[in-house]
Write an enzyme that holds these catalytic residues in place. Structure first.
Site, PDB file in Angstrom:
ATOM      1  N   ASP A 122      22.554  60.746  -0.400  1.00 23.44           N
ATOM      2  CA  ASP A 122      23.321  60.133  -1.483  1.00 23.44           C
ATOM      3  C   ASP A 122      24.657  59.580  -1.026  1.00 23.44           C
ATOM      4  O   ASP A 122      25.153  58.595  -1.570  1.00 23.44           O
ATOM      5  CB  ASP A 122      23.525  61.132  -2.625  1.00 23.44           C
ATOM      6  CG  ASP A 122      22.268  61.323  -3.453  1.00 23.44           C
ATOM      7  OD1 ASP A 122      21.384  60.454  -3.379  1.00 23.44           O
ATOM      8  OD2 ASP A 122      22.172  62.328  -4.176  1.00 23.44           O
ATOM      9  N   SER A 174      19.996  72.970  -6.215  1.00 22.29           N
ATOM     10  CA  SER A 174      20.585  71.637  -6.302  1.00 22.29           C
ATOM     11  C   SER A 174      19.595  70.751  -7.036  1.00 22.29           C
ATOM     12  O   SER A 174      18.470  70.549  -6.573  1.00 22.29           O
ATOM     13  CB  SER A 174      20.863  71.085  -4.895  1.00 22.29           C
ATOM     14  OG  SER A 174      21.362  69.766  -4.980  1.00 22.29           O
TER      15      SER A 174
END
Length: 403
Positions: A122, A174
Site C-alpha cells: 500500500d 490487519s
C-alpha cells in the site's frame, strides 16, 4: 505545518496522530477518511479523530465512483493476481490516493501521511498516486521512520499515553474492507501451515460447510461489459454490489487463502473474502466466452496479465494503464447479454448465457452436417497446419519421439 492523514480510526492511524504531534512540532493534522464501503467502520470517526488531536475530519463518500470508475474497468479486464486474488485492496488505493491529494490541495497542506507499513504494497500504491497527481506534496510514512516495530508496541504506545485503544491484542488482525472485499492478515495467519478458522475470521459470509443445502440462482445482465441488471431488474451500482455480496456470502463463495508475492519481493499470506466480486467475474467471463472471437480472447489474456501487474503495483495513473484500458474497453463493445449462475456451497456454476451478439452458431457447432460447414474442408486445413511437422519428419528430425 499542515498534514493530511489517511485516517481509518484503526490502530495504526490512532497511533499516528499523537506520534505526528510529538515528532513534527505539533502540526495541524487534517484527518481524511475515504469511504469506499467500510460500512460501520466510519461510525463515530469524527469524535475519535478530534479527541486524538486532529483539527478536522473529512469523510468522503466515493462508493459509487469507486464502483463505476475503478471496479467496473477492472471487471471488464478480468484482472486476477496470481490466479486467485481479485485485487480488492489494490483497486481502492489509487482512488484513495487521489482523494487525499484533492483534500491536501484544497487545504494547502504541506504533506500527506499514510499508515502503510514499509513491508507492504500500500505504501507504493498511495505514493505512486501522489507522485502522479501532486509530486510537490511531501509524503510522511511513519512505519518507515518510527521506532515502533509491531502492533503490540502500538497498543502499548497508546496505553502509556492514556489514549483509547481501538482493539485488543487478540483482535488485532490487519483488515481492509470496502464494497468489493475484505482482507485478513496477521496473527495465526502468518503461519501458512495454519488452516484459517473461518468461524472467527469471516465477515462477509459463511464457510462452504455452513452454506445452505439448496442452491441460489442469480442472473446478471451486462451492457458493453458493465453490469446493469440483477435477476431482470435494473439496479444501481452500490445496490448491485450489496446484493451480490449478500448472496455470495450466504453461499460461501469468494473465499481465497493465498500466499502471494508482494511488490517489495517477500511473500505474505492473506485470506480474502470477495463474494460479490467473484460472482460478477464469473458472469462476465461466461458472457465473454460467447461474445469475443478467438484472437481477441487470446490477446486479451496477454493484456490482462500486464493490466493486473500494473494494478497490483499501484501504477494506475500511467500512460500504459490508460492504453491498456482503451484496448479493454474496445473489446467490450459486444459484451452485452445475460449470464445465469448457480451458487452452491462455495461453488459458482455456470447455468446459461445469452447475448444478441453471440458468436455461437448452432448450425456450425452441431454434430449434424449443415450448409455452413463442409467436413471435407478440414483435410486441406490440417495438411497446411501440419506442414512444418511433416517437413521435420521428412528430414528425420522427429525420430526421438518414437521408441
Amino acid at each position: 505545518m499542515k498534514i493530511v492523514l489517511a485516517y481509518s480510526g484503526g490502530l495504526d492511524t490512532s497511533v499516528i496522530i499523537p506520534w505526528l504531534k510529538e515528532n513534527y512540532d505539533n502540526p495541524e493534522i487534517i484527518a481524511c477518511c475515504v469511504d469506499v464501503g467500510q460500512g460501520s467502520e466510519t461510525d463515530g470517526l469524527e469524535e475519535k479523530a478530534l479527541a486524538q488531536g486532529a483539527s478536522k475530519l473529512y469523510i468522503l463518500d466515493v462508493r459509487e465512483e469507486f464502483i463505476t470508475d475503478y471496479i467496473y474497468p477492472m471487471v471488464k479486464c478480468g484482472a486476477v493476481y496470481e490466479d486467485k486474488y481479485l485485487l480488492g485492496t489494490s483497486i481502492a488505493r489509487p482512488l484513495i490516493g487521489k482523494k487525499l491529494v484533492e483534500v491536501a490541495l484544497k487545504e494547502g497542506a504541506d504533506a500527506i501521511c499514510h499508515g502503510a507499513t514499509g513491508k507492504g504494497n500500500d505504501q507504493i500504491r498511495f505514493e505512486l498516486a501522489i507522485k502522479a497527481l501532486a509530486p510537490e506534496i511531501k509524503v510522511i510514512a511513519p512505519w518507515r521512520t518510527w521506532d515502533i516495530t509491531s502492533r503490540e508496541e502500538e497498543l502499548e504506545y497508546l496505553a502509556k499515553r492514556g489514549l483509547p485503544v481501538p482493539m485488543t491484542k487478540e483482535q488485532s488482525y490487519s483488515r481492509d474492507r470496502n464494497l468489493w472485499h475484505i482482507s485478513h492478515e496477521g496473527l495465526d495467519l502468518e503461519d501458512p501451515a495454519n488452516e484459517p478458522d473461518f468461524k472467527k475470521l469471516l465477515t462477509l459470509g459463511v464457510s462452504p460447510e455452513e452454506a445452505p443445502d439448496e442452491p441460489t440462482y442469480v442472473e446478471i445482465g451486462f451492457e458493453k461489459g458493465i453490469p446493469v441488471t440483477l435477476d431482470g431488474k435494473e439496479v444501481a451500482p452500490i445496490e448491485l454490489m450489496d446484493k451480490l455480496n449478500e448472496m455470495g456470502g450466504k453461499n460461501g463463495v469468494g473465499i481465497c487463502d493465498l500466499v502471494e508475492n508482494r511488490c517489495v519481493g517477500m511473500k505474505s499470506r492473506g485470506v480474502y473474502e470477495t463474494p460479490g466480486g467473484s460472482i460478477l467475474y464469473a458472469a462476465h467471463r461466461d458472457l465473454e466466452y460467447l461474445c469475443l472471437d478467438k484472437q481477441t480472447t487470446a490477446f486479451k489474456e496477454i493484456i490482462r496479465t500486464k493490466y493486473t501487474e500494473l494494478l497490483y503495483s499501484g501504477e494506475w495513473f500511467t500512460p500504459l494503464m490508460e492504453a491498456l484500458q482503451a484496448f479493454v474497453d474496445k473489446t467490450q463493445e459486444t459484451v452485452t447479454g445475460t449470464a445465469r449462475l448457480k451458487l452452491y456451497k462455495g461453488n459458482i456454476i455456470s447455468a446459461g448465457v445469452k447475448s444478441p451478439n453471440s458468436l455461437y452458431n448452432a448450425e456450425l457447432a452441431s454434430f449434424t452436417t449443415g450448409e455452413l460447414y463442409s467436413h471435407k474442408d478440414a483435410e486441406g486445413f490440417i495438411n497446411l497446419f501440419g506442414l512444418p511437422l511433416k517437413v521435420r519428419a521428412m528430414m528425420g528430425l522427429n525420430k526421438q519421439y518414437l521408441k
